[in-house]
Design a protein around this motif. Structure first.
Motif, PDB file in Angstrom:
ATOM      1  N   VAL A 121       0.853  -1.206   0.000  1.00 48.14           N
ATOM      2  CA  VAL A 121       0.000   0.000   0.000  1.00 48.14           C
ATOM      3  C   VAL A 121       0.887   1.253   0.000  1.00 48.14           C
ATOM      4  O   VAL A 121       0.627   2.220  -0.735  1.00 48.14           O
ATOM      5  N   ALA A 122       1.955   1.226   0.793  1.00 46.20           N
ATOM      6  CA  ALA A 122       2.881   2.375   0.825  1.00 46.20           C
ATOM      7  C   ALA A 122       3.458   2.608  -0.574  1.00 46.20           C
ATOM      8  O   ALA A 122       3.537   3.748  -1.044  1.00 46.20           O
ATOM      9  N   ALA A 123       3.834   1.511  -1.248  1.00 46.15           N
ATOM     10  CA  ALA A 123       4.419   1.626  -2.595  1.00 46.15           C
ATOM     11  C   ALA A 123       3.397   2.227  -3.564  1.00 46.15           C
ATOM     12  O   ALA A 123       3.732   3.089  -4.377  1.00 46.15           O
ATOM     13  N   GLU A 124       2.142   1.790  -3.437  1.00 46.84           N
ATOM     14  CA  GLU A 124       1.077   2.283  -4.322  1.00 46.84           C
ATOM     15  C   GLU A 124       0.865   3.783  -4.126  1.00 46.84           C
ATOM     16  O   GLU A 124       0.714   4.535  -5.092  1.00 46.84           O
ATOM     17  N   GLN A 125       0.869   4.202  -2.846  1.00 47.37           N
ATOM     18  CA  GLN A 125       0.704   5.643  -2.546  1.00 47.37           C
ATOM     19  C   GLN A 125       1.823   6.446  -3.201  1.00 47.37           C
ATOM     20  O   GLN A 125       1.600   7.515  -3.758  1.00 47.37           O
ATOM     21  N   LEU A 126       3.045   5.918  -3.113  1.00 45.90           N
ATOM     22  CA  LEU A 126       4.192   6.641  -3.681  1.00 45.90           C
ATOM     23  C   LEU A 126       4.113   6.666  -5.213  1.00 45.90           C
ATOM     24  O   LEU A 126       4.442   7.673  -5.837  1.00 45.90           O
ATOM     25  N   ARG A 127       3.653   5.563  -5.791  1.00 46.21           N
ATOM     26  CA  ARG A 127       3.546   5.503  -7.259  1.00 46.21           C
ATOM     27  C   ARG A 127       2.511   6.504  -7.770  1.00 46.21           C
ATOM     28  O   ARG A 127       2.628   7.016  -8.863  1.00 46.21           O
ATOM     29  N   MET A 128       1.483   6.765  -6.944  1.00 45.00           N
ATOM     30  CA  MET A 128       0.488   7.763  -7.368  1.00 45.00           C
ATOM     31  C   MET A 128       1.132   9.148  -7.433  1.00 45.00           C
ATOM     32  O   MET A 128       0.821   9.952  -8.280  1.00 45.00           O
ATOM     33  N   ARG A 129       2.059   9.406  -6.497  1.00 44.89           N
ATOM     34  CA  ARG A 129       2.735  10.717  -6.500  1.00 44.89           C
ATOM     35  C   ARG A 129       3.841  10.790  -7.528  1.00 44.89           C
ATOM     36  O   ARG A 129       4.121  11.842  -8.074  1.00 44.89           O
ATOM     37  N   PHE A 130       4.546   9.660  -7.731  1.00 42.13           N
ATOM     38  CA  PHE A 130       5.702   9.637  -8.648  1.00 42.13           C
ATOM     39  C   PHE A 130       5.505   8.488  -9.640  1.00 42.13           C
ATOM     40  O   PHE A 130       6.013   7.387  -9.443  1.00 42.13           O
TER      41      PHE A 130
END
Ligand code: UDP
Length: 245
Positions: A121-130
């Motif tokens: 989930v943390a990775a997904e959140q970051l991918r949405m930003r970057f």
């Protein structure tokens, strides 16, 4: 390749590097280019107190590629010694800055640790930003040596440049140092509870409390089991007040 030394100070005899977020990213880039394998640790007062009673942990921090100034207590102690640090560089604040740099440079990240599904989930959140960020793999795994083979296998398949390890101190630093040579990544960073925050599983203290240096109080109120670990904080404060520099 010769790796430049960064300026370090000592807090109760324990190494803390005087770097801000930008210098941290530059240093990580340098460590990656050096071709070796390096630990990056985020030093807070709990680390300092552990390193004082545990020579192995002390050595681990001495050998690190970077010892970031994490906890508020560390920056307070540095100011008191007349050696102010540029800023706090916590794992949870570093990760978005690192993700931006990684997206730009094409560095591949691997997220190890935290509860099942949390790193994803943390990775997904970051991918949405970057959107161009490459999180090449996530694995909850096991902090102890019994989990090493499986974790190393998954990491090898993902070919990351940087592995972020979330097992809390000192397990995550010991994990990185134990597996450093076999880790096919240039840098391993111990990030504590950062995936819990980035995924939204655990709320972070409001910014005004963090500015007042009271994040620890918020964490204690929400997670009372921290009281035992935090028992070293008054001892840390007393020792800093007693120390001359
Ligand atoms: N953790 C884990 N396996 C373990 C011990 C801890 O995955 O055997 C994870 C835990 O789920 C959490 C992180 O390690 O995500 C440690 O978080 P904590 O808030 O304790 O670290 P801190 O930020 O205080 O160093």
């Amino acid at each position: 390749m010769i790796i430049r030394r960064v300026k370090s100070i000592r807090v109760l005899g324990v190494r803390v590097d005087a770097v801000d977020t930008e210098e941290t990213l530059e240093r990580i880039e340098e460590l990656l280019r050096s071709g070796g394998h390096h630990l990056v640790a985020t030093v807070n007062p709990e680390f300092v107190m552990r390193a004082r009673r545990d020579p192995e942990f002390h050595r681990v921090l001495e050998s690190a590629g970077l010892c970031l100034p994490d906890g508020w207590g560390v920056t307070w102690a540095a100011r008191r010694q007349g050696q102010p640090l540029p800023e706090r560089v916590t794992g949870v604040d570093l990760i978005p800055a690192l993700a931006a740099r990684a997206a730009d440079r094409g560095w591949r990240l691997f997220f190890l640790g935290a509860g099942p599904g949390v790193a994803e989930v943390a990775a997904e959140q970051l991918r949405m930003r970057f959107p161009s960020l490459i999180v090449a793999g996530c694995h909850s795994g096991e902090a102890g040596p019994l989990g090493d083979e499986v974790s190393l296998g998954m990491i090898a398949e993902a070919h990351p440049d940087i592995v972020l390890v979330a097992y809390g101190a000192p397990l995550q630093e010991l994990w990185i140092v134990r597996n450093l040579e076999r880790l096919q990544a240039g840098v391993g960073i111990g990030v504590g509870g950062a995936f819990d925050y980035l995924s939204g599983k655990v709320p972070r203290a409001p910014a005004w409390l963090r500015r007042l240096g009271l994040e620890w109080l918020y964490r204690l109120a929400r997670q009372p089991w921290r009281a035992r670990r935090m028992a070293v904080l008054p001892v840390f404060a007393l020792e800093v007040l007693r120390s001359r520099a």
